[in-house]
Design a protein around this motif. Structure first.
Motif, PDB file in Angstrom:
ATOM      1  N   ALA A   1     -16.057  12.480  34.679  1.00 26.06           N
ATOM      2  CA  ALA A   1     -16.696  11.549  34.098  1.00 26.06           C
ATOM      3  C   ALA A   1     -17.175  11.507  35.999  1.00 26.06           C
ATOM      4  CB  ALA A   1     -15.534  10.722  33.627  1.00 26.06           C
ATOM      5  N   ARG A   2     -16.752  12.032  36.649  1.00 25.38           N
ATOM      6  CA  ARG A   2     -17.520  11.114  37.712  1.00 25.38           C
ATOM      7  C   ARG A   2     -18.604  12.182  38.340  1.00 25.38           C
ATOM      8  NH1 ARG A   2     -13.085  12.195  40.409  1.00 25.38           N
ATOM      9  NH2 ARG A   2     -12.937  10.180  40.806  1.00 25.38           N
TER      10      ARG A   2
ATOM     11  N   ALA B   1      -2.413  14.807  33.721  1.00 25.42           N
ATOM     12  CA  ALA B   1      -3.633  15.950  33.999  1.00 25.42           C
ATOM     13  C   ALA B   1      -4.672  15.991  33.397  1.00 25.42           C
ATOM     14  CB  ALA B   1      -2.811  17.757  34.130  1.00 25.42           C
ATOM     15  N   THR B   2      -4.323  15.550  31.647  1.00 22.83           N
ATOM     16  CA  THR B   2      -5.493  15.117  31.003  1.00 22.83           C
ATOM     17  C   THR B   2      -6.390  14.062  31.929  1.00 22.83           C
ATOM     18  OG1 THR B   2      -4.310  15.531  29.360  1.00 22.83           O
ATOM     19  CG2 THR B   2      -6.366  15.031  29.031  1.00 22.83           C
ATOM     20  N   LEU B   3      -5.446  12.574  32.674  1.00 18.37           N
ATOM     21  CA  LEU B   3      -6.297  11.768  32.893  1.00 18.37           C
ATOM     22  C   LEU B   3      -7.030  12.151  34.147  1.00 18.37           C
ATOM     23  CD1 LEU B   3      -4.054   8.366  32.559  1.00 18.37           C
ATOM     24  CD2 LEU B   3      -5.726   9.451  31.097  1.00 18.37           C
ATOM     25  N   HIS B   4      -6.987  13.105  34.780  1.00 14.06           N
ATOM     26  CA  HIS B   4      -7.489  13.544  36.171  1.00 14.06           C
ATOM     27  C   HIS B   4      -8.680  14.450  35.961  1.00 14.06           C
ATOM     28  CE1 HIS B   4      -3.408  13.492  38.659  1.00 14.06           C
ATOM     29  NE2 HIS B   4      -3.924  12.385  38.333  1.00 14.06           N
ATOM     30  N   ALA B   5      -8.466  15.047  34.892  1.00 17.21           N
ATOM     31  CA  ALA B   5      -9.367  16.858  34.865  1.00 17.21           C
ATOM     32  C   ALA B   5     -10.761  15.270  33.559  1.00 17.21           C
ATOM     33  CB  ALA B   5      -9.049  16.947  33.343  1.00 17.21           C
ATOM     34  N   GLN B   6     -10.231  14.182  33.032  1.00 17.22           N
ATOM     35  CA  GLN B   6     -11.356  13.359  32.748  1.00 17.22           C
ATOM     36  C   GLN B   6     -12.160  12.192  33.647  1.00 17.22           C
ATOM     37  OE1 GLN B   6     -12.293  12.273  29.101  1.00 17.22           O
ATOM     38  NE2 GLN B   6     -13.997  11.744  30.878  1.00 17.22           N
TER      39      GLN B   6
ATOM     40  N   ALA C   1      -7.630   7.855  38.641  1.00 14.77           N
ATOM     41  CA  ALA C   1      -9.303   7.862  39.563  1.00 14.77           C
ATOM     42  C   ALA C   1      -9.113   8.423  41.114  1.00 14.77           C
ATOM     43  CB  ALA C   1      -9.780   6.761  39.378  1.00 14.77           C
ATOM     44  N   ALA C   2      -8.101   7.674  41.255  1.00 10.70           N
ATOM     45  CA  ALA C   2      -7.776   7.390  42.970  1.00 10.70           C
ATOM     46  C   ALA C   2      -6.877   8.947  43.280  1.00 10.70           C
ATOM     47  CB  ALA C   2      -6.313   6.197  42.519  1.00 10.70           C
TER      48      ALA C   2
ATOM     49  N   VAL D   1     -15.563   5.049  37.864  1.00 17.78           N
ATOM     50  CA  VAL D   1     -14.573   6.174  37.854  1.00 17.78           C
ATOM     51  C   VAL D   1     -13.675   5.432  36.757  1.00 17.78           C
ATOM     52  CG1 VAL D   1     -13.953   8.067  37.824  1.00 17.78           C
ATOM     53  CG2 VAL D   1     -16.070   7.633  39.316  1.00 17.78           C
ATOM     54  N   ALA D   2     -13.174   4.544  37.547  1.00 15.59           N
ATOM     55  CA  ALA D   2     -11.405   4.128  37.183  1.00 15.59           C
ATOM     56  C   ALA D   2     -12.023   3.229  35.437  1.00 15.59           C
ATOM     57  CB  ALA D   2     -11.364   2.448  38.347  1.00 15.59           C
ATOM     58  N   ARG D   3     -13.544   2.366  35.315  1.00 13.27           N
ATOM     59  CA  ARG D   3     -13.351   1.614  34.358  1.00 13.27           C
ATOM     60  C   ARG D   3     -14.020   2.690  33.293  1.00 13.27           C
ATOM     61  NH1 ARG D   3     -16.758  -3.872  37.057  1.00 13.27           N
ATOM     62  NH2 ARG D   3     -17.626  -3.676  35.159  1.00 13.27           N
TER      63      ARG D   3
END
Length: 1017
Positions: free
Chosen positions: A216-217, A207-212, A256-257, A192-194
């Protein structure tokens, strides 16, 4: 959810102002001097001709190109796209790559770009794969589906997070250097982090990165669950699934974390979490309950990039950056009814979804929606509060998406807040207030105008608290009740004095019905519009209920849709509930914002879908441009129609309430012919005399270029005489311009030809283009080489030599000369065998180490491992004569290019250089008996080979006598004299004619057969 008109327009303006026009790759002009190549760039050399491209991966990829000997220049850049591995044509003159939007399963929405090495500033967008790739194996086909997956029914049950995922490397993935289809087993959270930095920008809000990360996960998790038992992998690392690279960043690692193990579920099942670069407004229909179209006003005016289903990456960015939305708000907005689940920590989350912060309440009922991801142990409370007013609702302990609906008093004083609370969790939003009152206004317009842009002089008042905020204007574009036809269900057309169209379409309660209409007018593309649907609804028992709880779509009575009549694509929609009406039984206008893309045909249709929960009456649907910000003077772009035309104006307040429309009349007076002539092709030299296509554009903003009015003529003598005007083909654009095409057969080389086009506008006014030169050069240049001296009789140079190159082109002139030097035979004698003026591709280390045995006279060291591939020479720009030194045979290739881009034939010259003479050793016995024959041997050492030897001898200390001259022998028999000392020496002459030094002399002592012993007494 209903889009509030003025607010949707304000957001759309921000969209257009702050972000690029589309998430598409585009050709870019490199600045001068050449910028520095990014360190992350990966090189892809051509199979021939010496060119190289570099690619920087990520959601903003870039392609750099360098022709042989030139500096790298950026030629293609993408936004929210992935670039595939570049594919070279066999001759190394073109390179193609596949560009696909970011997001899941976007391969079907990509396109091919091709860049020509000779004209890199003009990348071409291809309709299909290049011909040279069509014969490739399907292993590199970017449209290859992930066939390792099946879709069982029913949907998979939820599981704990997987420990790892099997990722197959797709051969088109340009950010990982692995063998095609190599499978890597990666820890799931590391995967997920990659994925994150490959799909979104690492600098976007958290917030956008967390939603993505959660999307993705979820997407990958479901792939693991659904993988066939015989599959060797779960996902690929390319756009057939979602892209994964190897590079990681702190911001995306943190996202991701922070969301580890969280996923999206609907009705207890993990969802198909599709997402794309930009979903547009509205997003696309994914055919699943949680992938329904979503109104996304932050994306109004933005073209859809990819499939448009599920989460919009750019939309998520805008909601977080512009409105401060959190992760749950973003996900619940795009995945309707889905829930964020944390199967390990069980972390609770609570977020209000609607109304959006800062909006106005305009209906008789307030609908408040919240997303609750909580344990089933407590009560969720939602509250709407204003001075003197408070309404609250409590819900059971089941998590999900819930809506409360409260009838509102006629006026709420500010501030108005909505709050959701669960245990220690609280989320509060502040609204702009309540405004149910429409503004009023008037305007005047000039009776006539010689410009397509006219000024509207506007005055407006507003009894409500929000105040005038916008002006919309347009022509007489409407679909009346009488224009609608029934597709299904009930309904009838009746006379209605309260209907502005004079008739009304009445659809009774109790059954579902569907009606459609088409606007007869063609609207201008690449324009934001607002549609105003005038509807009336009868009261129902649900409208007076204190609290209604349940799914977010509760109590919809009607849906109005706007669609593109040519493609049936959904342009906008409004879901209406009884509480959206200010009063039962009264007409009210509802606003729908939409955008026509530049490629749209401009034909719009309206569709009314009634669910049967209440009687619904339709008067008409009116479409206007805009809006523009409210002011006393508003610029309005009229229609390209000669003669009088109506201008319809509405005033909007900040709550989006429209005024009653006001109508005026203006007339466009066309006094100017078409202008802004521009030649599109050719922009440089034409390289054929067979035929050339001349493409030019012109514009007439007022009435537009008239169809079939284009004509052209040609001159062969620099414009002194011309051919007759002849019709040319043309394409009329919606902006009033036209593209004209003239095909010229039988051109002549040189710069003396001219072409001219002309066209008329719809008012009959004609203008002609400038007289454009057509420069033709169909003859490649010639290139010559010259040696600074002639070789010797053996064909060798025994001193350093230079090669000078020159080229000629009689028409366009020489643009440059390039050369490539290949060392075809390397002697192994020196450590400095190189071209003096340029680096070489060959080993230059000293090969005269002690483990090499001295060669015989014609022995050469093996050279097969020292020869570069003849098909891929390293071409270097020629500036000064090229110097050669050392020993070896060189193959010097040379070519020229003229300013028309034509290449000469490749010339070739052989240069054999040997500047080092041979060395010689001679071996003879130390002593011999008088008169006894003895053997003397000698050997020469030379990289190119020894041609002959000279041998001399001397008796005692006398002079040297020539014994053997120019002999190829390497030994001889001598007879010892009766006494004394015999001296011998030898020297070698190599194949190039170099004569070496004499060897060290060897002395042979002559010793008698008897030893004299004196007498002893």
């Amino acid at each position: 959810m209903r889009v509030v008109g003025i607010e949707g327009w304000i957001v759309a303006c921000l969209c257009l102002a702050l972000l690029p026009a589309s998430a598409r790759a585009a050709a870019i002009q490199a600045p001068n001097p050449a910028p520095q190549l990014p360190s992350s760039a990966r090189a892809f050399p051509a199979p021939a001709d010496g060119a190289t491209v570099w690619l920087t991966p990520g959601p903003e990829p870039a392609l750099w190109l360098a022709a042989a000997g030139a500096a790298p220049r950026p030629v293609l850049r993408g936004q929210s796209e992935h670039f595939s591995v570049p594919r070279w044509s066999p001759d190394g003159r073109q390179v193609a790559l596949f560009a696909a939007p970011t997001g899941t399963e976007t391969a079907l929405f990509g396109r091919w770009w091709m860049i020509d090495v000779d004209s890199p500033a003009s990348p071409a967008l291809l309709a299909q794969r290049p011909d040279w790739l069509n014969a490739e194996a399907r292993v590199s086909e970017p449209f290859l589906p992930p066939s390792a997956f099946v879709t069982p029914a029913p949907s998979p049950r939820l599981l704990l997070p997987p420990a790892a995922i099997r990722v197959a490397h797709h051969p088109d993935n340009s950010c990982r250097d692995l063998p095609a289809w190599a499978v890597t087993v990666i820890p799931f959270e590391e995967y997920v982090a990659r994925v994150l930095p490959a799909e979104v920008y690492t600098t976007w809000p958290a917030a956008t990165l967390h939603a993505q990360a959660i999307a993705a996960r979820t997407f990958a998790w479901r792939k693991i669950v659904l993988a066939s038992p015989t599959a060797s992998y779960d996902v690929t690392d390319w756009v057939v699934d979602q892209v994964m690279c190897d590079k990681r960043y702190a911001s995306t690692d943190a996202a991701a974390a922070a969301t580890a193990s969280r996923y999206l579920a609907f009705n207890g099942e993990i969802i198909v979490a599709q997402y794309g670069a930009d979903g547009g407004h509205p997003t696309a229909d994914g055919g699943l309950p949680y992938l329904q179209p979503v109104l996304d006003p932050v994306s109004l005016g933005r073209p859809r990039s990819g499939h448009g289903r599920g989460l919009s990456q750019w939309g998520a960015y805008r909601w977080a950056a512009w409105r401060g939305w959190n992760t749950v708000q973003i996900l619940a907005h795009y995945y309707r009814g889905a829930q964020v689940v944390d199967p390990i920590a069980g972390a609770a989350s609570l977020s209000l979804l609607t109304p959006w912060p800062g909006t106005w309440l305009t209906g008789s009922t307030a609908y408040v929606t919240a997303h609750a991801s909580v344990a089933a142990t407590a009560t969720l409370t939602m509250t709407l509060q204003a001075p003197g007013f408070r309404a609250a609702a409590e819900f059971g302990n089941l998590p999900g998406v819930w809506t409360a609906a409260w009838p509102l008093p006629v006026a709420l004083t500010r501030p108005v807040t909505v709050t959701a609370s669960y245990a220690a969790l609280t989320h509060t939003l502040t609204l702009a207030g309540e405004d149910r009152l429409s503004p009023t206004g008037q305007f005047t317009v000039p009776a006539a105008s010689t410009s397509i842009t006219v000024t509207l002089y506007v005055t407006a008042t507003d009894s409500g608290p929000s105040g005038p905020a916008g002006v919309v204007a347009g022509g007489d574009w409407q679909a009346r009740a009488a224009d609608f036809t029934r597709q299904a269900g009930q309904g009838s057309l009746v006379a209605d004095p309260h209907a502005w169209s004079g008739q009304a379409l009445v659809i009774p309660a109790g059954g579902a019905s569907r009606w459609t209409a088409a606007f007869t007018q063609t609207l201008v593309a690449n324009q934001i519009y607002q549609a105003y649907a005038r509807l009336r609804a009868a009261s129902t028992t649900g409208a007076s209920a204190d609290v209604l709880a349940g799914p977010a779509s509760l109590q919809r009575i009607a849906r109005l849709e706007l669609f593109d009549s040519a493609t049936n694509a959904l342009l906008s929609f409004a879901d209406l509930r009884t509480g959206d009406f200010r009063a039962a039984g009264e007409y009210q206008e509802f606003t729908l914002d939409f955008w026509l893309a530049p490629t749209a045909a401009g034909r719009v249709g309206a569709r009314l879908i009634v669910d049967g929960g209440a009687e619904v009456t339709l008067d008409r649907v009116r479409v206007l441009k805009g809006p523009a910000p409210y002011s006393g003077e508003v610029a309005y772009r009229a229609m390209r129609t000669a003669g009088p035309q109506p201008v319809v104006v509405k005033i909007l307040d900040a709550a989006g309430n429209p005024s009653v429309e006001v109508t005026g009349v203006t007339q466009l007076v066309d006094t100017a012919p078409p202008t802004a002539w521009q030649i599109i092709t050719p922009t440089g030299w034409v390289t054929t005399t067979v035929a050339a296509t001349i493409v030019a554009r012109t514009l007439d903003e007022l009435t537009g270029v008239a169809a079939d009015s284009g004509q052209g003529r040609i001159s062969l003598d620099g414009g002194l005489t011309w051919s007759a005007w002849r019709p040319v083909s043309g394409t009329i654009w919606g902006d009033g311009g036209a593209e004209l095409r003239l095909t010229w057969l039988g051109l002549q080389e040189g710069e003396g030809q001219r072409v001219q086009l002309r066209a008329a506008d719809r008012a009959g006014l004609t203008s002609a283009s400038p007289e454009w030169p057509v420069r033709v050069d169909a003859t490649p240049p010639t290139v010559r080489s010259a040696l600074a001296a002639l070789p010797n009789a053996s064909g060798w140079f025994t001193a350093p030599i230079t090669v000078a190159l020159s080229a000629e082109d009689a028409t366009s002139g020489v643009a440059g000369i390039w050369y490539a030097a290949e060392l075809t035979t390397w002697t192994g004698r020196c450590s400095d065998c190189a071209i003096a003026s340029a680096p070489t591709r060959f080993p230059t280390q000293d090969h005269t180490s002690s483990n090499l045995q001295p060669p015989t006279s014609n022995l050469q060291l093996p050279t097969s491992n020292l020869q570069p591939p003849a098909s891929n020479p390293v071409w270097l720009p020629y500036t000064i004569p090229v110097a050669f030194t050392g020993e070896g045979s060189w193959r010097v290739l040379h070519r020229a290019r003229d300013r028309a881009g034509l290449h000469s034939a490749v010339g070739e010259i052989a240069v054999r250089v040997d500047t080092a003479p041979p060395t010689t050793t001679l071996t003879a016995p130390d002593s011999v008996s008088p008169g006894t024959p003895f053997t003397v041997t000698w050997a020469g050492f030379d990289g190119i080979g020894v041609a002959s030897y000279d041998v001399q001898l001397s008796y005692g200390m006398g002079g040297w006598l020539n014994t053997l001259l120019a002999t190829s022998a390497t030994q001889a028999r001598f007879t010892a004299p009766t006494s004394g000392v015999l001296r011998l020496r030898a020297r070698a002459r190599d194949l190039a004619g170099n004569v070496g030094d004499w060897s060290a002399e060897q002395r042979v002592s002559v010793v008698g057969r008897y030893v004299y012993v004196p007498l002893v007494r």
